[in-house]
Design a protein around this motif. Structure first.
Motif, PDB file in Angstrom:
ATOM      1  N   SER A  23       0.832  -1.204   0.000  1.00  0.00           N
ATOM      2  CA  SER A  23       0.000   0.000   0.000  1.00  0.00           C
ATOM      3  C   SER A  23       0.865   1.252   0.000  1.00  0.00           C
ATOM      4  O   SER A  23       1.963   1.255   0.551  1.00  0.00           O
ATOM      5  CB  SER A  23      -0.902   0.004   1.238  1.00  0.00           C
ATOM      6  OG  SER A  23      -1.623   1.210   1.340  1.00  0.00           O
ATOM      7  N   MET A  25      -0.491   3.904   1.266  1.00  0.00           N
ATOM      8  CA  MET A  25      -1.181   4.667   2.300  1.00  0.00           C
ATOM      9  C   MET A  25      -0.724   4.233   3.693  1.00  0.00           C
ATOM     10  O   MET A  25      -0.059   3.206   3.869  1.00  0.00           O
ATOM     11  CB  MET A  25      -2.695   4.466   2.178  1.00  0.00           C
ATOM     12  CG  MET A  25      -3.270   4.838   0.830  1.00  0.00           C
ATOM     13  SD  MET A  25      -3.041   6.591   0.430  1.00  0.00           S
ATOM     14  CE  MET A  25      -4.215   7.318   1.591  1.00  0.00           C
ATOM     15  N   VAL A  27      -2.368   4.212   7.894  1.00  0.00           N
ATOM     16  CA  VAL A  27      -3.479   4.431   8.812  1.00  0.00           C
ATOM     17  C   VAL A  27      -2.905   4.678  10.198  1.00  0.00           C
ATOM     18  O   VAL A  27      -2.006   3.955  10.647  1.00  0.00           O
ATOM     19  CB  VAL A  27      -4.423   3.217   8.855  1.00  0.00           C
ATOM     20  CG1 VAL A  27      -5.395   3.337  10.027  1.00  0.00           C
ATOM     21  CG2 VAL A  27      -5.185   3.077   7.549  1.00  0.00           C
ATOM     22  N   ASN A  29      -4.423   4.770  13.822  1.00  0.00           N
ATOM     23  CA  ASN A  29      -5.628   4.479  14.602  1.00  0.00           C
ATOM     24  C   ASN A  29      -5.295   4.623  16.085  1.00  0.00           C
ATOM     25  O   ASN A  29      -4.449   3.913  16.619  1.00  0.00           O
ATOM     26  CB  ASN A  29      -6.110   3.057  14.313  1.00  0.00           C
ATOM     27  CG  ASN A  29      -7.486   2.795  14.890  1.00  0.00           C
ATOM     28  OD1 ASN A  29      -8.490   2.921  14.202  1.00  0.00           O
ATOM     29  ND2 ASN A  29      -7.550   2.412  16.162  1.00  0.00           N
ATOM     30  N   GLY A  73      -5.175  13.709   3.709  1.00  0.00           N
ATOM     31  CA  GLY A  73      -5.756  12.722   4.603  1.00  0.00           C
ATOM     32  C   GLY A  73      -7.211  12.970   4.940  1.00  0.00           C
ATOM     33  O   GLY A  73      -7.778  14.012   4.625  1.00  0.00           O
ATOM     34  N   SER A  75     -10.248  11.754   8.239  1.00  0.00           N
ATOM     35  CA  SER A  75     -10.330  11.187   9.578  1.00  0.00           C
ATOM     36  C   SER A  75     -11.770  11.026  10.007  1.00  0.00           C
ATOM     37  O   SER A  75     -12.689  11.625   9.436  1.00  0.00           O
ATOM     38  CB  SER A  75      -9.603  12.089  10.579  1.00  0.00           C
ATOM     39  OG  SER A  75     -10.296  13.322  10.714  1.00  0.00           O
ATOM     40  N   TYR A  87      -9.444   7.587  13.887  1.00  0.00           N
ATOM     41  CA  TYR A  87      -8.621   7.014  12.826  1.00  0.00           C
ATOM     42  C   TYR A  87      -8.390   8.008  11.688  1.00  0.00           C
ATOM     43  O   TYR A  87      -9.258   8.795  11.329  1.00  0.00           O
ATOM     44  CB  TYR A  87      -9.238   5.722  12.293  1.00  0.00           C
ATOM     45  CG  TYR A  87     -10.684   5.806  11.860  1.00  0.00           C
ATOM     46  CD1 TYR A  87     -11.040   6.039  10.527  1.00  0.00           C
ATOM     47  CD2 TYR A  87     -11.717   5.635  12.782  1.00  0.00           C
ATOM     48  CE1 TYR A  87     -12.360   6.083  10.126  1.00  0.00           C
ATOM     49  CE2 TYR A  87     -13.046   5.695  12.401  1.00  0.00           C
ATOM     50  CZ  TYR A  87     -13.361   5.910  11.067  1.00  0.00           C
ATOM     51  OH  TYR A  87     -14.685   5.969  10.682  1.00  0.00           O
ATOM     52  N   THR A  89      -6.551   8.244   7.742  1.00  0.00           N
ATOM     53  CA  THR A  89      -5.972   7.613   6.556  1.00  0.00           C
ATOM     54  C   THR A  89      -5.329   8.705   5.713  1.00  0.00           C
ATOM     55  O   THR A  89      -5.966   9.736   5.439  1.00  0.00           O
ATOM     56  CB  THR A  89      -7.041   6.884   5.731  1.00  0.00           C
ATOM     57  OG1 THR A  89      -7.665   5.882   6.560  1.00  0.00           O
ATOM     58  CG2 THR A  89      -6.429   6.205   4.516  1.00  0.00           C
ATOM     59  N   GLY A 192       0.419   0.210   7.241  1.00  0.00           N
ATOM     60  CA  GLY A 192       0.596   0.645   5.869  1.00  0.00           C
ATOM     61  C   GLY A 192       2.042   0.562   5.421  1.00  0.00           C
ATOM     62  O   GLY A 192       2.823  -0.267   5.911  1.00  0.00           O
ATOM     63  N   SER A 355      -9.216  -4.469   4.158  1.00  0.00           N
ATOM     64  CA  SER A 355      -8.819  -3.070   4.172  1.00  0.00           C
ATOM     65  C   SER A 355      -7.730  -2.813   5.210  1.00  0.00           C
ATOM     66  O   SER A 355      -7.696  -3.437   6.280  1.00  0.00           O
ATOM     67  CB  SER A 355     -10.023  -2.169   4.464  1.00  0.00           C
ATOM     68  OG  SER A 355     -10.367  -2.211   5.828  1.00  0.00           O
ATOM     69  N   LEU A 356      -6.857  -1.896   4.886  1.00  0.00           N
ATOM     70  CA  LEU A 356      -5.790  -1.503   5.804  1.00  0.00           C
ATOM     71  C   LEU A 356      -6.373  -0.929   7.095  1.00  0.00           C
ATOM     72  O   LEU A 356      -5.916  -1.247   8.198  1.00  0.00           O
ATOM     73  CB  LEU A 356      -4.894  -0.473   5.120  1.00  0.00           C
ATOM     74  CG  LEU A 356      -3.607  -0.063   5.832  1.00  0.00           C
ATOM     75  CD1 LEU A 356      -2.684  -1.266   5.995  1.00  0.00           C
ATOM     76  CD2 LEU A 356      -2.914   1.051   5.043  1.00  0.00           C
ATOM     77  N   LEU A 357      -7.403  -0.101   6.959  1.00  0.00           N
ATOM     78  CA  LEU A 357      -8.052   0.482   8.127  1.00  0.00           C
ATOM     79  C   LEU A 357      -8.667  -0.594   9.007  1.00  0.00           C
ATOM     80  O   LEU A 357      -8.565  -0.552  10.233  1.00  0.00           O
ATOM     81  CB  LEU A 357      -9.124   1.481   7.683  1.00  0.00           C
ATOM     82  CG  LEU A 357      -9.958   2.126   8.790  1.00  0.00           C
ATOM     83  CD1 LEU A 357      -9.076   2.864   9.779  1.00  0.00           C
ATOM     84  CD2 LEU A 357     -11.017   3.051   8.193  1.00  0.00           C
TER      85      LEU A 357
END
Length: 412
Positions: A23, A25, A27, A29, A73, A75, A87, A89, A192, A355-357
């Protein structure tokens, strides 16, 4: 399998790092171990209120979203009974921006009167729109206050009543912030296109000097054992009557919880599920009916709820429901049904890991539970539960004599 590494700063901040070079990207969190379970009577809704207030700016960042958007980004956040989760991204090359933003509002949130007033009005309006002006919107308020007598689970995350939110004073906010929004009460997960050692250095730079919380955390009051059935009639401007029935079940990490979770899957998952087939499709009593567990860290609830067909009383619906549940306890769960719900469990695990999130959120949550490795082995435990164990859990926990039920009636 979700790979991760972790470390803990001297101030108690637990940090998880999930490297995913595929990725571009990242994250960030940040989970705070605070939800409505950490509130007191008369001061309810504070955790949810802070979810909003934390976006109002901090000492060095007057506009949180604007600063983040300039770095490409986005949020958001959510609050529940047990946690508050923020969170972000953004492109991995801009990771520093997210760490700067989160560290600044952890250390020195702006508690200016104008922000306090603005967010108070936002939350009050949300309370009205989602809980007071929606059909059946206040059902969980009634249900929780009936099922729990002492534990803070007796009110929803939004708060027990609007008056609590209206009466928040600045001293309440400062105390809540200083007590709960501290590094030793948080889990930070970064995922990520990142490098573990680089993340360790950056996190130490941005968070390392933030002091621990000065106050000891108080455990919520334990809920006494329920010894009899409790019920309540509620009247509202609704098109049909509704039934809300709950049973006490173990907490998220306790023995029996996973079996209770599977009970609701058997009862409620898919068009061929027990409740759908016996109460909705082949009967003229319920228009819809579902079951689910709340998944609280402390002992919580298994909920069965349904909207009745027009002209059918909620009490009549409960009689039909109990007949179905008693039959469910006595009959062995067919192998094909058990396999179907376990296939769904596997599919959900795969979906949550896409998903990464989603991976970052799950890592942070399991760290909050106290055992990050559960993220990789709880699935195996759930898949090993037999039909007999699910049936035994149903006989143990689906006890009508110690249930709580709200009959939501049409206003005369």
């Amino acid at each position: 399998m979700i790979n991760y590494k972790e470390f803990v700063l001297d101030n108690g901040l637990q940090v998880l790092v999930h490297e995913d070079p595929s990725s571009e990207m990242a994250v960030v969190n940040l989970l705070y171990k605070v939800g409505s379970r950490n509130e007191k009577t008369g001061k309810t809704g504070l955790a949810h209120y802070f979810e909003h207030l934390m976006f109002s700016g901090s000492q060095n960042i007057p506009a949180f979203d604007s600063a983040l958007e300039r770095a490409g980004g986005s949020s958001n956040a959510f609050t529940n009974t047990d946690i508050t989760n923020y969170y972000i991204t953004l492109p991995a090359v801009n990771l520093e921006t997210a760490l700067w933003l989160e560290s600044d509002r952890m250390l020195q949130l702006s508690l200016q009167d104008k922000h306090i007033h603005t967010q108070k009005q936002v939350v009050i309006e949300e309370f009205k729109q989602r809980y007071l002006n929606q059909p059946y919107g206040d059902a969980m308020h009634h249900l929780r206050s009936l099922a729990f007598e002492q534990h803070p689970y007796r009110w929803p995350t939004i708060g027990e009543k609007i008056a609590d939110i209206e009466q928040f004073e600045k001293i309440d906010l400062v105390d809540f912030y200083q007590n709960h929004y501290t590094p030793d009460n948080a889990v930070l997960c970064i995922a990520g296109k990142v490098n573990f050692e680089d993340v360790r250095r950056r996190v130490d730079h941005w968070f390392g000097e933030i002091p621990r919380g000065a106050q000891a955390k108080e455990a919520p009051v334990s809920e006494p054992l329920q010894k009899k059935k409790k019920s309540k009639q509620v009247f509202g401007n609704v098109p049909t009557e509704a039934l809300y029935k709950v049973y006490r079940i173990p907490g998220r990490l306790e023995e029996g919880f996973l079996s209770c979770d599977l009970i609701t899957d058997v009862l409620s998952f898919g068009r061929s599920a027990v409740l759908e087939q016996k109460l909705v499709k082949n009967d003229a009593i319920f228009a819809s009916c579902q079951a689910y567990v709340l998944g609280n860290i402390d002992p919580g609830l298994l909920v069965v709820t349904g909207k009745l067909e027009k002209g059918v009383a909620a009490e009549e619906g409960e009689i039909a429901l109990e007949k179905v549940l008693e039959d469910f306890k006595k009959r062995a769960i067919p192998d094909q049904v058990l396999q179907k719900i376990k296939n769904q469990t596997e599919a959900m695990k795969t979906y949550e890991s896409v998903s990464l999130l989603g991976r970052a959120m799950r890592l942070a949550y399991y760290a909050y539970l106290g055992n990050t490795s559960l993220i990789n082995d709880e699935y195996d435990r759930k898949m090993e539960i037999s039909g007999e164990q699910i049936q035994q859990a149903a006989m143990t926990y689906l006890d009508n004599d110690v249930s709580s039920v709200v009959y939501y009636k049409c206003q005369a």
